[in-house]
Motif scaffolding. Structure first.
Motif, PDB file in Angstrom:
ATOM      1  N   ASP A  58       0.776  -1.280  -0.040  1.00  0.00           N
ATOM      2  CA  ASP A  58      -0.030   0.062   0.045  1.00  0.00           C
ATOM      3  C   ASP A  58       0.787   1.402   0.089  1.00  0.00           C
ATOM      4  OD1 ASP A  58       1.029  -0.137   2.494  1.00  0.00           O
ATOM      5  OD2 ASP A  58      -0.898   0.097   3.583  1.00  0.00           O
ATOM      6  N   LEU A  59       2.040   1.143  -0.159  1.00  0.00           N
ATOM      7  CA  LEU A  59       3.097   2.342   0.090  1.00  0.00           C
ATOM      8  C   LEU A  59       3.785   2.326  -1.741  1.00  0.00           C
ATOM      9  CD1 LEU A  59       4.559   1.749   3.173  1.00  0.00           C
ATOM     10  CD2 LEU A  59       2.640   3.260   2.736  1.00  0.00           C
ATOM     11  N   GLY A  60       2.906   2.321  -2.714  1.00  0.00           N
ATOM     12  CA  GLY A  60       3.413   2.369  -4.179  1.00  0.00           C
ATOM     13  C   GLY A  60       4.037   3.394  -4.336  1.00  0.00           C
ATOM     14  N   PHE A  61       5.224   3.455  -5.122  1.00  0.00           N
ATOM     15  CA  PHE A  61       6.134   4.411  -5.631  1.00  0.00           C
ATOM     16  C   PHE A  61       5.257   4.803  -7.001  1.00  0.00           C
ATOM     17  CE2 PHE A  61       9.433   5.672  -8.438  1.00  0.00           C
ATOM     18  CZ  PHE A  61      10.010   6.863  -7.838  1.00  0.00           C
ATOM     19  N   ASP A  62       5.140   6.126  -6.823  1.00  0.00           N
ATOM     20  CA  ASP A  62       4.522   6.795  -7.989  1.00  0.00           C
ATOM     21  C   ASP A  62       5.649   7.562  -9.040  1.00  0.00           C
ATOM     22  OD1 ASP A  62       2.652   7.737  -9.885  1.00  0.00           O
ATOM     23  OD2 ASP A  62       2.105   9.493  -8.749  1.00  0.00           O
ATOM     24  N   GLY A  63       6.132   6.752  -9.703  1.00  0.00           N
ATOM     25  CA  GLY A  63       7.344   7.304 -10.630  1.00  0.00           C
ATOM     26  C   GLY A  63       7.812   6.039 -11.560  1.00  0.00           C
ATOM     27  N   VAL A  64       9.171   6.420 -11.903  1.00  0.00           N
ATOM     28  CA  VAL A  64       9.692   5.611 -12.911  1.00  0.00           C
ATOM     29  C   VAL A  64      11.014   4.828 -12.238  1.00  0.00           C
ATOM     30  CG1 VAL A  64      10.691   4.901 -15.052  1.00  0.00           C
ATOM     31  CG2 VAL A  64       8.851   6.471 -15.015  1.00  0.00           C
ATOM     32  N   ILE A  65      11.176   3.606 -12.170  1.00  0.00           N
ATOM     33  CA  ILE A  65      12.490   3.135 -11.641  1.00  0.00           C
ATOM     34  C   ILE A  65      13.196   2.184 -12.683  1.00  0.00           C
ATOM     35  CG2 ILE A  65      13.523   1.553  -9.973  1.00  0.00           C
ATOM     36  CD1 ILE A  65      10.981   2.132  -8.192  1.00  0.00           C
ATOM     37  N   ASP A  66      14.415   2.545 -12.930  1.00  0.00           N
ATOM     38  CA  ASP A  66      15.335   1.895 -14.032  1.00  0.00           C
ATOM     39  C   ASP A  66      16.674   1.565 -13.375  1.00  0.00           C
ATOM     40  OD1 ASP A  66      15.687   0.902 -16.236  1.00  0.00           O
ATOM     41  OD2 ASP A  66      15.385   2.913 -17.364  1.00  0.00           O
ATOM     42  N   TYR A  67      17.319   1.172 -14.105  1.00  0.00           N
ATOM     43  CA  TYR A  67      18.887   0.624 -13.761  1.00  0.00           C
ATOM     44  C   TYR A  67      19.000   0.086 -12.453  1.00  0.00           C
ATOM     45  CZ  TYR A  67      19.853   3.404 -18.149  1.00  0.00           C
ATOM     46  OH  TYR A  67      19.628   4.007 -19.273  1.00  0.00           O
ATOM     47  N   VAL A  68      18.417  -0.729 -12.049  1.00  0.00           N
ATOM     48  CA  VAL A  68      18.590  -1.724 -10.774  1.00  0.00           C
ATOM     49  C   VAL A  68      19.542  -2.616 -10.616  1.00  0.00           C
ATOM     50  CG1 VAL A  68      17.117  -2.678  -8.721  1.00  0.00           C
ATOM     51  CG2 VAL A  68      15.867  -1.012 -10.165  1.00  0.00           C
ATOM     52  N   SER A  69      20.353  -2.475  -9.840  1.00  0.00           N
ATOM     53  CA  SER A  69      21.169  -3.710  -9.669  1.00  0.00           C
ATOM     54  C   SER A  69      21.580  -3.988  -8.228  1.00  0.00           C
ATOM     55  CB  SER A  69      22.308  -3.254 -10.541  1.00  0.00           C
ATOM     56  OG  SER A  69      23.162  -2.315  -9.807  1.00  0.00           O
ATOM     57  N   PHE A  70      22.107  -5.202  -8.152  1.00  0.00           N
ATOM     58  CA  PHE A  70      22.473  -5.721  -6.610  1.00  0.00           C
ATOM     59  C   PHE A  70      24.008  -6.027  -6.869  1.00  0.00           C
ATOM     60  CE2 PHE A  70      17.802  -5.973  -6.669  1.00  0.00           C
ATOM     61  CZ  PHE A  70      17.504  -5.457  -5.291  1.00  0.00           C
TER      62      PHE A  70
END
Length: 124
Positions: A58-70
């Motif tokens: 219920d705490l959704g991020f309102d945007g765009v996420i890209d280039y995720v790495s671990f």
């Protein structure tokens, strides 16, 4: 990770050192916050959730996420800055990034694409 809020891109890196029990937050290549923790971090079969802060979804991020790495290694401040500098080149030629790029025809760039705030939505 790179994400955007209100047409502004951010590069965010979080470094957790489980041995030293420290956590550091970098925003756009610079250390923004750091702290320590006392409890051990336990990993289990839980899912990784990016863009939500709890199990209720219920705490959704309102945007765009890209280039995720671990990574399994602890990133240095200089490697995070280098990562930011290399990734920002992929989005640097766009109006609203806070950089006036005259070679792209920009006359101004106030970090957003809104009209009526000193710079037009097209940076002209």
């Amino acid at each position: 990770m790179i994400f955007t809020i209100d047409n502004q891109w951010y590069h965010v890196a979080v470094v957790v050192n489980g041995t030293a029990k420290t956590i550091s937050l970098y925003v756009n290549g610079k250390l923004d916050a750091s702290g320590s923790f006392t409890e051990a971090i336990y990993y289990s079969g839980a899912s990784v959730k990016i863009g939500n802060g709890n199990n209720n979804n219920d705490l959704g991020f309102d945007g765009v996420i890209d280039y995720v790495s671990f990574s399994g290694t602890i990133a240095s401040a200089s490697s995070i800055l280098s990562s930011y500098q290399s990734l920002i080149g992929t989005i640097s030629t766009r109006c609203g990034n806070g950089k006036v790029e005259t070679s792209s025809g920009e006359f101004c760039d106030d970090g957003n694409t809104s009209d009526g705030d000193g710079c037009s939505s097209t940076c002209k």
